[in-house]
Motif scaffolding. Structure first.
Motif, PDB file in Angstrom:
ATOM      1  N   LEU A 162       2.836 -48.461 -40.364  1.00 40.42           N
ATOM      2  CA  LEU A 162       3.746 -47.218 -40.263  1.00 40.42           C
ATOM      3  C   LEU A 162       3.631 -46.336 -41.794  1.00 40.42           C
ATOM      4  O   LEU A 162       3.348 -45.276 -41.885  1.00 40.42           O
ATOM      5  N   GLU A 163       3.764 -47.156 -42.830  1.00 36.08           N
ATOM      6  CA  GLU A 163       3.667 -46.553 -43.979  1.00 36.08           C
ATOM      7  C   GLU A 163       2.506 -46.247 -44.472  1.00 36.08           C
ATOM      8  O   GLU A 163       2.348 -45.289 -45.396  1.00 36.08           O
TER       9      GLU A 163
ATOM     10  N   GLU B 141      15.404 -47.815 -63.912  1.00 36.17           N
ATOM     11  CA  GLU B 141      14.451 -47.266 -63.463  1.00 36.17           C
ATOM     12  C   GLU B 141      12.993 -47.598 -64.063  1.00 36.17           C
ATOM     13  O   GLU B 141      11.995 -47.861 -63.624  1.00 36.17           O
TER      14      GLU B 141
ATOM     15  N   ARG C 119      -0.742 -46.356 -43.786  1.00 34.51           N
ATOM     16  CA  ARG C 119      -1.982 -45.817 -43.554  1.00 34.51           C
ATOM     17  C   ARG C 119      -2.535 -44.415 -43.660  1.00 34.51           C
ATOM     18  O   ARG C 119      -3.566 -43.960 -43.951  1.00 34.51           O
ATOM     19  N   ASN C 120      -1.389 -43.597 -43.874  1.00 29.92           N
ATOM     20  CA  ASN C 120      -1.844 -42.279 -44.129  1.00 29.92           C
ATOM     21  C   ASN C 120      -1.852 -42.088 -45.749  1.00 29.92           C
ATOM     22  O   ASN C 120      -1.970 -40.603 -46.351  1.00 29.92           O
TER      23      ASN C 120
ATOM     24  N   TYR D 255      -5.311 -53.794 -48.808  1.00 35.08           N
ATOM     25  CA  TYR D 255      -6.320 -53.533 -47.739  1.00 35.08           C
ATOM     26  C   TYR D 255      -7.565 -54.747 -47.715  1.00 35.08           C
ATOM     27  O   TYR D 255      -7.987 -54.704 -46.573  1.00 35.08           O
TER      28      TYR D 255
ATOM     29  N   PHE E 267      -6.315 -47.549 -49.078  1.00 35.78           N
ATOM     30  CA  PHE E 267      -7.518 -48.196 -48.582  1.00 35.78           C
ATOM     31  C   PHE E 267      -8.578 -48.801 -49.777  1.00 35.78           C
ATOM     32  O   PHE E 267      -9.648 -49.458 -49.506  1.00 35.78           O
TER      33      PHE E 267
ATOM     34  N   HIS F 148       9.491 -43.574 -47.872  1.00 37.80           N
ATOM     35  CA  HIS F 148       9.314 -42.089 -48.617  1.00 37.80           C
ATOM     36  C   HIS F 148      10.778 -41.925 -48.843  1.00 37.80           C
ATOM     37  O   HIS F 148      11.086 -40.980 -49.984  1.00 37.80           O
TER      38      HIS F 148
ATOM     39  N   ASP G  45      12.590 -45.709 -44.487  1.00 34.45           N
ATOM     40  CA  ASP G  45      11.245 -45.765 -44.655  1.00 34.45           C
ATOM     41  C   ASP G  45      10.933 -45.566 -46.188  1.00 34.45           C
ATOM     42  O   ASP G  45      11.575 -44.974 -46.879  1.00 34.45           O
TER      43      ASP G  45
END
Lengths: 204, 204, 204, 204
Positions: free
Chosen positions: D117-118, D51, D120-121, D131, D126, D36, D34
């Motif tokens: 899953l990833e 990086e 939306r929170n 979006y 948004f 995160h 995932d």
DNA sequence: CATGAATGAGACTTCATTCAT
DNA sequence: GATGAATGAAGTCTCATTCAT
């Protein structure tokens, strides 16, 4: 003085400055404290870098220790190899190993402390590169003993492994007081005494 | 079997049950892990008591270690003293010390581990009761050596301290592999080999 | 109001006060922030305990989340079970499940947020106790559907798993806007609309 | 095969190679982990760049995610638009949307995972371009529904928003098991089942 | 266009220890 | 004689991010 203790003597070519600073910092701190009571914060502060950088170059705090040890060991190895090369007789080589090892430990107490006290009770040390060097050193001694037996310098009924054990044990035990209590050691005398015992035997 | 390793042999039986449970718990845990990676929570859980109780009986986690070591050491001391008493010649006494020490370490690895690996790098160990016993043991060896020299069994030009160093170092080094890697040791053979070297010398 | 959201409603008997405080603290914090941006320091401060205590009672920060979720889910489960029991017809039971689920999520947004947004992308959630409750809930719906088909209330050519999917999906999607944007939901209307569609179909 | 999942389908080919490598790297990594738990170090290593370069092309780690999502979404959008155009009846269009969406998610799990899953929170999603595309997609469905009602294909007492919710919820829920547990989905059957329920209703 | 060195803030976690009961 | 709850200080480690070159 032939032997330096000041800085980690590494094939310092391609190492980034931060890495070197960190290794030197640990080395320096271990002159005063034992590894466990040195924190990564201490190390970073001493090195003048941030704690995070430690983990860029080292997997672990332990990994750092092993790499430092490894650096010291390479210097040691080079030094001792050169010294041995100057001798032809096996017994003389062993004599030199004993004396030189004692001297190296005496000159570089951090090295001695790490090797004799810090590292042995953590199992993953024995899978580290540093331990590989110990094995080489240890192997060298065994080979010299065998050559000595073959050459008729050493009695045939002496068990080579046992002799190595006695030699290494004597060296290490002689250093312990030094490392632990900071006693000065008269290396010439101590090594002569040890050799006197091991080579000639104590019994009348 | 003359020597027991199972439980801490507490000389005073009047210890409260909780204290005994705690000491045994640490002893048991040290068969697998090193002291530093054993937590008080581990100890309490193994002992079947609460963490708080540890601090009823011991000043410290370290204090607990020293008391455990001390218990082991007393057993060791009794055992070895009895064995030595049976001998008259100094050389035989030393022979017995070597063999018996090796055996004790072999039989009780926790004891060996604590003494050889755990305790040496913490300075306050050297002020503990446990260390006092080490000094007695160490002194005994020195005395035997001196008697041996006086009695003409041992060459006069042998330095007693150096000989003690060689003996102790040999014993300890022989045990290290055992303690660290769990190797079995053929005690009779190893002690004979060591004695052969030290007493007769290796040089032809 | 039949449903409470204020505190984690746990079988609070034997839980130590600190544990309860911690769980409530997380619950409270999740009203404002998402789990990932809540730190253990936040939680401890809110709970009025030390950070260390969290790890006495919870394996992990995640474990804490799951246990909190579990608490919420039990309340939810009790509530919904009681409501369903009052109905006889399968279709009515489903209607109640839809409405009650919507209501529960609306009333307890923390619960909704955890379940719908936080927890799903971490694989070890699916081995937690909390997920077991989800399975029970989910199973219940499937059983009701099957009973409805058997009883002739629901068409035989409807696939029970598909219907469950449509129901759960509708519920969850309806709540998303609420959870994400904080929109108010007219639960009666929304649930009626959903039921209207699912039960009667949309095609003329 | 009409739909590709292999690489991020970048609409503008003029992206510098480093940027493309980075986006592909993230895409690839998200097949297993995932978002995160993917670090910028992971991404850079997988992409074969440093990086630092990530921050040349992306404001943020999140920004990178959104841009990747955006790429996926455009492919999705093109594909679905073309499919819909082939239909005249609203109901058929919805049918196609359901099936095609399911298929797209099935074929491109990374896309599904990110979207479902990833993302939306995190509130700033948004406001992202990604979006916006969701809104277009969502709007399209609503329009089709309205046209269906106007054309008399869909019952007038169906609430368009509710219907959209049921459709989207059904699609998403159907995919969850796939995304989370990696289950295979029989898309034809699943989409048919869903349509059967939504269009005809489940009640006898 | 890209690298490599370094940062800094803070996250999670551990553990010996204390104290009221 | 023992428990259980709680502490607090510190420790190791992570990671997104920056910047000079």
């Amino acid at each position: 003085m032939e032997l330096e203790q000041k800085k980690v003597c590494l094939p310092e070519k391609s190492f980034p400055p931060g890495k070197i600073k960190i290794m030197n910092a640990l080395s320096e701190l271990m002159r005063e404290k034992d590894f466990h009571s040195i924190t990564t914060a201490d190390i970073a502060a001493t090195a003048g870098v941030t704690e995070g950088l430690i983990y860029k170059y080292f997997k672990d705090k332990k990994d750092l220790l092993y790499q430092v040890l490894n650096g010291h060991f390479q210097t040691f190895q080079h030094y001792i190899t050169r010294k041995i090369a100057a001798q032809t007789a096996s017994v003389d080589k062993l004599r030199i190993i004993i004396k030189t090892s004692l001297k190296s430990y005496a000159v570089n107490r951090v090295f001695a402390r790490i090797l004799l006290l810090e590292v042995r009770n953590s199992s993953n040390y024995f899978e580290s590169d540093a331990y590989d060097m110990v094995k080489i050193y240890s192997r060298t001694i065994l080979d010299i003993i065998s050559q000595g037996i073959d050459a008729g310098e050493i009695r045939e009924d002496v068990d080579p492994h046992a002799l190595r054990q006695v030699i290494l044990g004597s060296i290490e035990h002689a250093c312990l007081g030094e490392v632990i209590f900071g006693k000065e050691l008269d290396i010439d005398k101590v090594s002569e005494n040890i050799c006197n015992i091991i080579f000639k035997g104590v019994q009348k």
